[in-house]
Design a protein around this motif. Sequence first.
Motif, PDB file in Angstrom:
ATOM      1  N   VAL A   1     -15.064   6.811  -8.120  1.00 58.63           N
ATOM      2  CA  VAL A   1     -14.000   7.354  -8.969  1.00 58.63           C
ATOM      3  C   VAL A   1     -14.396   7.189 -10.434  1.00 58.63           C
TER       4      VAL A   1
ATOM      5  N   THR B   1     -14.919   9.344 -14.257  1.00 56.40           N
ATOM      6  CA  THR B   1     -13.972   9.196 -15.350  1.00 56.40           C
ATOM      7  C   THR B   1     -14.133   7.806 -15.951  1.00 56.40           C
TER       8      THR B   1
ATOM      9  N   THR C   1     -11.403   6.235 -17.526  1.00 54.36           N
ATOM     10  CA  THR C   1     -10.147   5.523 -17.284  1.00 54.36           C
ATOM     11  C   THR C   1      -9.359   6.224 -16.184  1.00 54.36           C
ATOM     12  N   LEU C   2      -8.592   5.398 -15.450  1.00 50.91           N
ATOM     13  CA  LEU C   2      -7.711   5.934 -14.413  1.00 50.91           C
ATOM     14  C   LEU C   2      -6.312   5.443 -14.761  1.00 50.91           C
ATOM     15  N   ALA C   3      -5.418   6.372 -15.041  1.00 45.84           N
ATOM     16  CA  ALA C   3      -4.058   6.028 -15.470  1.00 45.84           C
ATOM     17  C   ALA C   3      -4.085   5.002 -16.604  1.00 45.84           C
TER      18      ALA C   3
ATOM     19  N   GLY D   1      -0.712  -1.029   4.363  1.00 45.02           N
ATOM     20  CA  GLY D   1      -0.217  -0.217   3.264  1.00 45.02           C
ATOM     21  C   GLY D   1      -0.129  -1.040   1.989  1.00 45.02           C
TER      22      GLY D   1
ATOM     23  N   GLN E   1      -3.555  -1.506   0.576  1.00 45.49           N
ATOM     24  CA  GLN E   1      -4.069  -0.326  -0.110  1.00 45.49           C
ATOM     25  C   GLN E   1      -3.366  -0.121  -1.449  1.00 45.49           C
ATOM     26  N   LEU E   2      -2.060  -0.358  -1.430  1.00 43.99           N
ATOM     27  CA  LEU E   2      -1.264  -0.177  -2.649  1.00 43.99           C
ATOM     28  C   LEU E   2      -1.784  -1.051  -3.782  1.00 43.99           C
TER      29      LEU E   2
ATOM     30  N   TYR F   1      -5.143  -0.643  -6.541  1.00 46.57           N
ATOM     31  CA  TYR F   1      -5.213   0.124  -7.788  1.00 46.57           C
ATOM     32  C   TYR F   1      -4.069  -0.290  -8.709  1.00 46.57           C
TER      33      TYR F   1
ATOM     34  N   VAL G   1      -0.825   4.262 -11.369  1.00 45.75           N
ATOM     35  CA  VAL G   1      -1.179   5.569 -10.790  1.00 45.75           C
ATOM     36  C   VAL G   1      -0.041   6.131  -9.940  1.00 45.75           C
ATOM     37  N   TYR G   2       0.888   5.259  -9.526  1.00 48.62           N
ATOM     38  CA  TYR G   2       1.920   5.720  -8.586  1.00 48.62           C
ATOM     39  C   TYR G   2       3.167   6.207  -9.322  1.00 48.62           C
ATOM     40  N   ALA G   3       4.060   6.835  -8.533  1.00 47.21           N
ATOM     41  CA  ALA G   3       5.287   7.371  -9.114  1.00 47.21           C
ATOM     42  C   ALA G   3       6.246   6.233  -9.441  1.00 47.21           C
TER      43      ALA G   3
ATOM     44  N   LEU H   1       8.391   4.788  -6.568  1.00 48.82           N
ATOM     45  CA  LEU H   1       7.622   3.964  -5.634  1.00 48.82           C
ATOM     46  C   LEU H   1       7.403   2.578  -6.238  1.00 48.82           C
TER      47      LEU H   1
ATOM     48  N   PHE I   1      -0.204   6.133   4.149  1.00 46.77           N
ATOM     49  CA  PHE I   1      -1.527   5.939   3.573  1.00 46.77           C
ATOM     50  C   PHE I   1      -1.972   7.191   2.817  1.00 46.77           C
TER      51      PHE I   1
ATOM     52  N   LEU J   1      -0.372   7.236  -0.688  1.00 49.05           N
ATOM     53  CA  LEU J   1      -1.029   6.351  -1.652  1.00 49.05           C
ATOM     54  C   LEU J   1      -2.340   6.965  -2.136  1.00 49.05           C
TER      55      LEU J   1
ATOM     56  N   TYR K   1      -1.886   9.760  -4.708  1.00 47.82           N
ATOM     57  CA  TYR K   1      -1.627   9.340  -6.089  1.00 47.82           C
ATOM     58  C   TYR K   1      -2.920   9.009  -6.824  1.00 47.82           C
TER      59      TYR K   1
ATOM     60  N   ARG L   1      -9.557  14.124 -15.158  1.00 44.32           N
ATOM     61  CA  ARG L   1     -10.649  15.103 -15.146  1.00 44.32           C
ATOM     62  C   ARG L   1     -10.183  16.417 -14.510  1.00 44.32           C
TER      63      ARG L   1
END
Lengths: 249, 262, 231
Positions: free
Chosen positions: B44, B48, B50-52, B181, B184-185, B188, B192-194, B197, C2, C5, C8, C17
Amino acid sequence: MIELDRAGRSFKVRRSLVHAVRDLSFTIAPGEFVGYLGPNGAGKSTTIKMLCGILTPTSGTVRVAGLEPSRRRTTLARRIGVVFGQRTTLWWDLPLADSFELIRHLYKVDRNTFRTRLDELTTTLDLGSFIRTPVRQLSLGQRMRGDLAAALLHAPDVLVLDEPTIGLDVVSKAGIRDFLKRLNAERGTTVLLTTHDLGDIERLCRRVMLIDHGQLAFDGTLGDLMATAPDQSDIEEVVSRLYTGSGTA
Amino acid sequence: MVSLYARLAWTWTRAAAAYPASFALMTVLGIITTTLDVAVILIVFANTTTLAGFSRDEVLFLYGAAGVSFALCDLLVSNIDRVSQHIKAGTFDTFLIRPVSSWLQLTTDRFNPNRLGRVLQAVLVLGYAVAVLDLEGRRLWMIPVMVVTGFVIFAALWTLVGAAQFLLTDAPELGNAFTYGGQQLTQYPLAVYARDLVKGVTYVLPMAFVNWQPGLYVLGRDDPFGTPEFMRFLGPAAALALVLAAGLAWRQGIRHYRSTGS
Amino acid sequence: MFGVLRAYILIALWQARPGLAGYDIADAITYCFVTQAFIAPMQLFGGGLAIPERIRSGDIALDLVRPAPLQAWSFAEDVGRASYLFLVRGIPPMLVGAAVFGVVVPGDPGRWAAFMAGFALAVVVSFGWRYLIALSVCWLIDDRGVAVLSMVLTTFFSGMMLPLHIFPGWLADVARSLPWAAMVQLPTDLYLGKAAVMETLAFQAFWATVLLVLGALATRAIRHKVVIQGG
């Protein structure tokens, strides 16, 4: 030592209530050796599981060694030994000796007492030849002897056995019976035993209780039991008559 | 309790050590599997900078911190999610006839030391991120606190999922949505999430306190969602609340346990 | 769950990008849920075949003497399961994606036809790979290692975790020429209309053939082994 007062356990099965045990009352005094009979599905295992605290009764009270099993399960566990004939309480992948060592830690038995008891049990149950073997590789008879030893390492006051002789050959059965008889006579351990093998009852139990459809159908000595059918001398016949008798009632 | 845990875990470790080749193989594969997630982060950031709003090393810091917590939970507690398996096999009764809490017995049951490799992998990533990020010394005390808090939150979450299996015996995988879950959440930045959430995982299921809130403090950054500064320090309280809920749920589960067979 | 997530993270990347790899944000989201829908029908985390269990129990000897060849028979079973799982486990993630984010739905029947052909070939490739892995149990004592390795290779190189187009430089080129690309990346590109149809299908057919031929050879080897060792 064991007291049940109108104890009951029901299960919800597809929205209808099934009573596995209903209004069951009996008392077992210290040092008694009691046989607990009943056809399949009569409520024997449910009773036993209530005695160990595995199942919480839905009505009435249960007391074992003065404790209420479902509330004081872990305290009671130190005073009760349990053997399930159909499945082992040992660790499948560990050698028997490792299982015993784990039990020593679980029950906090000090090392010397443990050593003495294990030596004694190894001799009386003849465990020496397979104590290093993983449990899954043991024969049924060997496994059952291992299970018995495991249930007795913490020297419980009460021993509860659910079909301990199921599937065993004649020699293994005789060995287990001798052992239980001596345990009860010499140490005064209270024993409650369920079985389908009436030979167990004839050779071991002074008192017999019979449960059917979740209720006590008979409670008395072996002699009383035989007296319910004076024309019969074979215990199998007497018991099967009691099963069918209460079954149609 | 800790010594008994160690004793039980040690017995299983000895059993596993009887097959050294298999043990080594599974340790290595465990490390490779978790390293895939790092590879994804690196890819990723090959695209780029930066991410968010977060840099690669900041993301690796958050990943590493949550990773250590999660891997510790995976090693020490995650066996609890075999409740339904034991119920179906009829082996659950055995845990209830012992004089030790069923929770302790289940978490050590088949204790699997090869998961230690994953802890190591996460520690390395965290160590790298801390080394390359120019962090303020006075904020570093939070790192051990957040790792422990995160571990406790994951452990409580796992226990809740285990307790739910007393009811959902036939659908144990439903719990994965929460446990894996949650893993995974937390890999990051929550940025990045809404917003909804993130609100959910802050005020309902406190996953935001595993690494996000305390992590923002360590990185010296403001929350893009604008939560006040004191939220950075609420992790231990959130963990405690979740532990209490998990303890209650576990007790209820045991009381409702219906054994099997006749 | 999953999938959401993952979506997002892709959204955040495409916000940083725009137009990366020729996808816009809607394409990236769609990518995420289409690939999520592939997991169950293609058994991307491994398994799905009964063969390892049959080898361990020795029942494989019975399978090998049946009139229907083992490979063909396993394939038929796998395709049946894939069609079923496509409906029950493939459609729901797409609906979730459509409800939460909105996904691209091609209006052109030609693109649908290309996608369905690509998906069918992807199932064949997936079967071909898993069949080889399943047979490898015959030569190994501990098959867990191969299972994990296969899962790692499949999830990473198929495009399941990230689109292969955004892999850096040479890694992208390598990944795009391996069989796993034929499982996830290519059928998804067909769905999005981002790939040349004929070339893509030809590439998938190539790997499907290679894997099936290898599978046939492996079947012959295992029959030889079982017969020699007396099952």
